[in-house]
Design an enzyme around this catalytic site. Structure first.
Site, mmCIF file in Angstrom:
data_model
loop_
_atom_site.group_PDB
_atom_site.id
_atom_site.type_symbol
_atom_site.label_atom_id
_atom_site.label_comp_id
_atom_site.label_asym_id
_atom_site.label_seq_id
_atom_site.Cartn_x
_atom_site.Cartn_y
_atom_site.Cartn_z
ATOM 1 N N GLU A 97 18.341 31.978 31.731
ATOM 2 C CA GLU A 97 18.081 31.404 33.066
ATOM 3 C C GLU A 97 18.607 29.971 33.137
ATOM 4 O O GLU A 97 19.086 29.517 34.173
ATOM 5 C CB GLU A 97 16.574 31.491 33.379
ATOM 6 C CG GLU A 97 16.182 32.932 33.705
ATOM 7 C CD GLU A 97 14.757 33.308 33.384
ATOM 8 O OE1 GLU A 97 13.899 32.411 33.221
ATOM 9 O OE2 GLU A 97 14.488 34.521 33.280
ATOM 10 N N SER A 107 11.790 42.236 28.351
ATOM 11 C CA SER A 107 10.741 43.177 28.778
ATOM 12 C C SER A 107 9.960 43.782 27.605
ATOM 13 O O SER A 107 9.647 44.978 27.618
ATOM 14 C CB SER A 107 11.339 44.270 29.665
ATOM 15 O OG SER A 107 11.953 43.690 30.813
ATOM 16 N N GLU A 159 18.710 38.130 23.655
ATOM 17 C CA GLU A 159 18.096 38.507 24.920
ATOM 18 C C GLU A 159 19.172 39.029 25.873
ATOM 19 O O GLU A 159 19.840 38.237 26.559
ATOM 20 C CB GLU A 159 17.414 37.308 25.558
ATOM 21 C CG GLU A 159 16.288 36.726 24.724
ATOM 22 C CD GLU A 159 15.241 36.079 25.613
ATOM 23 O OE1 GLU A 159 14.107 36.525 25.584
ATOM 24 O OE2 GLU A 159 15.580 35.158 26.356
ATOM 25 N N HIS A 202 18.317 29.444 27.021
ATOM 26 C CA HIS A 202 17.764 30.635 27.679
ATOM 27 C C HIS A 202 18.719 31.045 28.803
ATOM 28 O O HIS A 202 19.305 30.190 29.468
ATOM 29 C CB HIS A 202 16.366 30.333 28.233
ATOM 30 C CG HIS A 202 15.680 31.570 28.730
ATOM 31 N ND1 HIS A 202 15.967 32.112 29.959
ATOM 32 C CD2 HIS A 202 14.764 32.391 28.158
ATOM 33 C CE1 HIS A 202 15.240 33.215 30.121
ATOM 34 N NE2 HIS A 202 14.501 33.402 29.043
ATOM 35 N N LYS A 257 7.732 30.504 31.340
ATOM 36 C CA LYS A 257 8.627 30.131 32.458
ATOM 37 C C LYS A 257 7.891 29.180 33.406
ATOM 38 O O LYS A 257 7.082 28.388 32.963
ATOM 39 C CB LYS A 257 9.138 31.390 33.168
ATOM 40 C CG LYS A 257 9.727 32.404 32.183
ATOM 41 C CD LYS A 257 10.559 33.426 32.851
ATOM 42 C CE LYS A 257 11.003 34.447 31.812
ATOM 43 N NZ LYS A 257 11.980 35.369 32.308
ATOM 44 N N ASN A 264 7.264 32.963 26.458
ATOM 45 C CA ASN A 264 7.927 32.043 27.389
ATOM 46 C C ASN A 264 7.240 32.172 28.745
ATOM 47 O O ASN A 264 7.420 33.169 29.443
ATOM 48 C CB ASN A 264 9.414 32.432 27.485
ATOM 49 C CG ASN A 264 10.144 31.623 28.536
ATOM 50 O OD1 ASN A 264 9.630 30.627 29.051
ATOM 51 N ND2 ASN A 264 11.350 32.049 28.878
ATOM 52 N N GLY A 302 13.074 40.339 32.454
ATOM 53 C CA GLY A 302 12.297 40.376 33.696
ATOM 54 C C GLY A 302 12.614 41.571 34.577
ATOM 55 O O GLY A 302 12.225 41.613 35.740
HETATM 56 C C1 PEP Z 1 12.333 35.848 28.581
HETATM 57 O O1 PEP Z 1 12.143 35.179 29.574
HETATM 58 O O2 PEP Z 1 12.775 35.295 27.575
HETATM 59 C C2 PEP Z 1 12.023 37.268 28.617
HETATM 60 C C3 PEP Z 1 12.375 38.008 27.607
HETATM 61 O O3 PEP Z 1 11.361 37.733 29.734
HETATM 62 P P1 PEP Z 1 10.709 39.200 29.932
HETATM 63 O O4 PEP Z 1 9.919 39.534 28.693
HETATM 64 O O5 PEP Z 1 9.836 39.072 31.145
HETATM 65 O O6 PEP Z 1 11.841 40.155 30.130
#
Ligand code: PEP
Length: 250
Positions: free
Chosen positions: A98, A213, A168, A96, A11, A9, A174
Site C-alpha cells: 500500500e 488474507s 505479500e 508494504h 493499517k 498490521n 485485503g
Molecule cells: C497486510 O496488510 O499486510 C495484509 C496481509 O492484509 P490482509 O491480511 O488483510 O490481506
C-alpha cells in the site's frame, strides 16, 4: 534456523478505546506465546505511546507501518527511525504494497528506509510481492528479485541477518483471496534460492513471512510449508480471537 514470527498490521484502524481493548485481549491471550513465535503488532504511529505503556513489560513487540528515510528535519508528516526507537519500537514495516502503490515508495526509497531503520537498531520487515497483472504476465519472481536486489545493493546481503522478509502477493491483500500453500511455498523457496546466490547462511536463517488474507483456518496449510516461517496479518489482526488463533496455529 529462522525465527517464527506472527505480525499484525492494523493499517489505519482503531481508536484509543479499541486499541486498549485489543491490547488487553492480546496480553491475556498471548501470555505464553514467546515459546511459539515472536508476536509483533504494527499500529498507526499515534498509538505507539499507548503500546509502549501496555506492552512495555511483555514479550509482544510493536512497531510502525513505515519510517522516514531521513534522520530529521523539514519533512512534514514523516516519522523518524530515532523517534520510533525512543518509544521502544523494535520492528518497522518497510515497502508494504500500500505504501509502494499509494505513497510512491520506489524500490530505491524502500531500500533507503530499510537502511535507516537498521541505523537506529530497528528490525525492518521488508514487504515484497507482485500484482495480479504481474503474476499473469509470469513476472512474479522477476519483480520480487528486483525488490530484493534494490535493498541488497544499498544495504548489503549481511543486513538480512537483522531483517525479516514478508512475501505479500498484492492480489491477496485485503481481498479474501489467499495464495495456496503451494503457491506461497514456491515463491518463498525462490526467495531463499535468490538470497543463497549472495550468502547461503543468510538465506537459510532469514525469516520469511507470508501475507495475504491469512486467517486461523488457512494458517494451518500455510504454516505446514517448509519455507513459511510465519505471517504478516492485516484484517484478522484487528480481531483478538482470530489473531491469537493464528499464533496458536504456529
Ligand atoms: C497486510 O496488510 O499486510 C495484509 C496481509 O492484509 P490482509 O491480511 O488483510 O490481506
Amino acid at each position: 534456523m529462522p525465527q517464527k514470527i506472527i505480525a499484525g498490521n492494523w493499517k489505519m484502524h482503531g481508536t484509543k478505546a479499541s486499541v486498549v481493548e485489543l491490547v488487553s485481549a492480546l496480553r491475556t491471550g498471548l501470555e505464553d506465546s514467546s515459546s511459539l513465535a515472536q508476536v509483533i503488532v504494527f499500529a498507526p504511529t499515534v498509538f505507539i505511546p499507548l503500546l509502549e505503556a501496555e506492552f512495555g513489560n511483555s514479550d509482544i513487540a510493536y512497531g510502525a507501518q513505515t519510517v522516514s528515510e531521513y534522520n530529521e528535519g523539514a519533512y512534514t508528516g514523516e516519522i523518524a527511525a530515532s523517534m520510533l526507537k525512543d518509544f521502544e519500537c523494535r520492528y518497522v514495516l518497510v515497502g508494504h504494497s500500500e505504501r509502494r502503490a499509494l505513497f510512491v515508495a520506489t524500490n530505491e526509497k524502500v531500500a533507503e528506509k530499510f537502511v535507516q531503520a537498521q541505523k537506529y537498531d530497528l528490525t525492518p520487515i521488508l514487504c515484497v510481492g507482485e500484482t495480479l497483472k504481474q503474476r499473469e504476465a509470469n513476472e512474479t519472481l522477476a519483480i520480487i528479485e528486483k525488490q530484493l536486489k534494490a535493498v541488497i545493493d544499498k544495504a548489503g546481503i549481511a543486513a538480512f541477518r537483522n531483517a525479516v522478509i514478508a512475501y505479500e502477493p498484492v492480489w491477496a491483500i485485503g481481498t479474501g483471496e489467499t495464495a495456496s500453500p503451494e503457491q506461497a511455498q514456491g515463491v518463498h523457496a525462490a526467495i531463499r534460492a535468490f538470497l543463497a546466490g549472495f550468502d547461503a547462511d543468510v538465506a537459510t536463517n532469514v525469516s520469511l513471512l507470508y501475507g495475504g488474507s491469512v486467517k486461523p483456518d488457512n494458517a494451518t496449510g500455510l504454516f505446514a510449508m517448509v519455507d513459511i516461517d510465519g505471517a504478516l496479518v492485516g484484517g484478522a489482526s484487528l480481531d483478538a480471537e482470530k489473531f491469537i488463533g493464528i499464533v496458536n496455529v504456529i
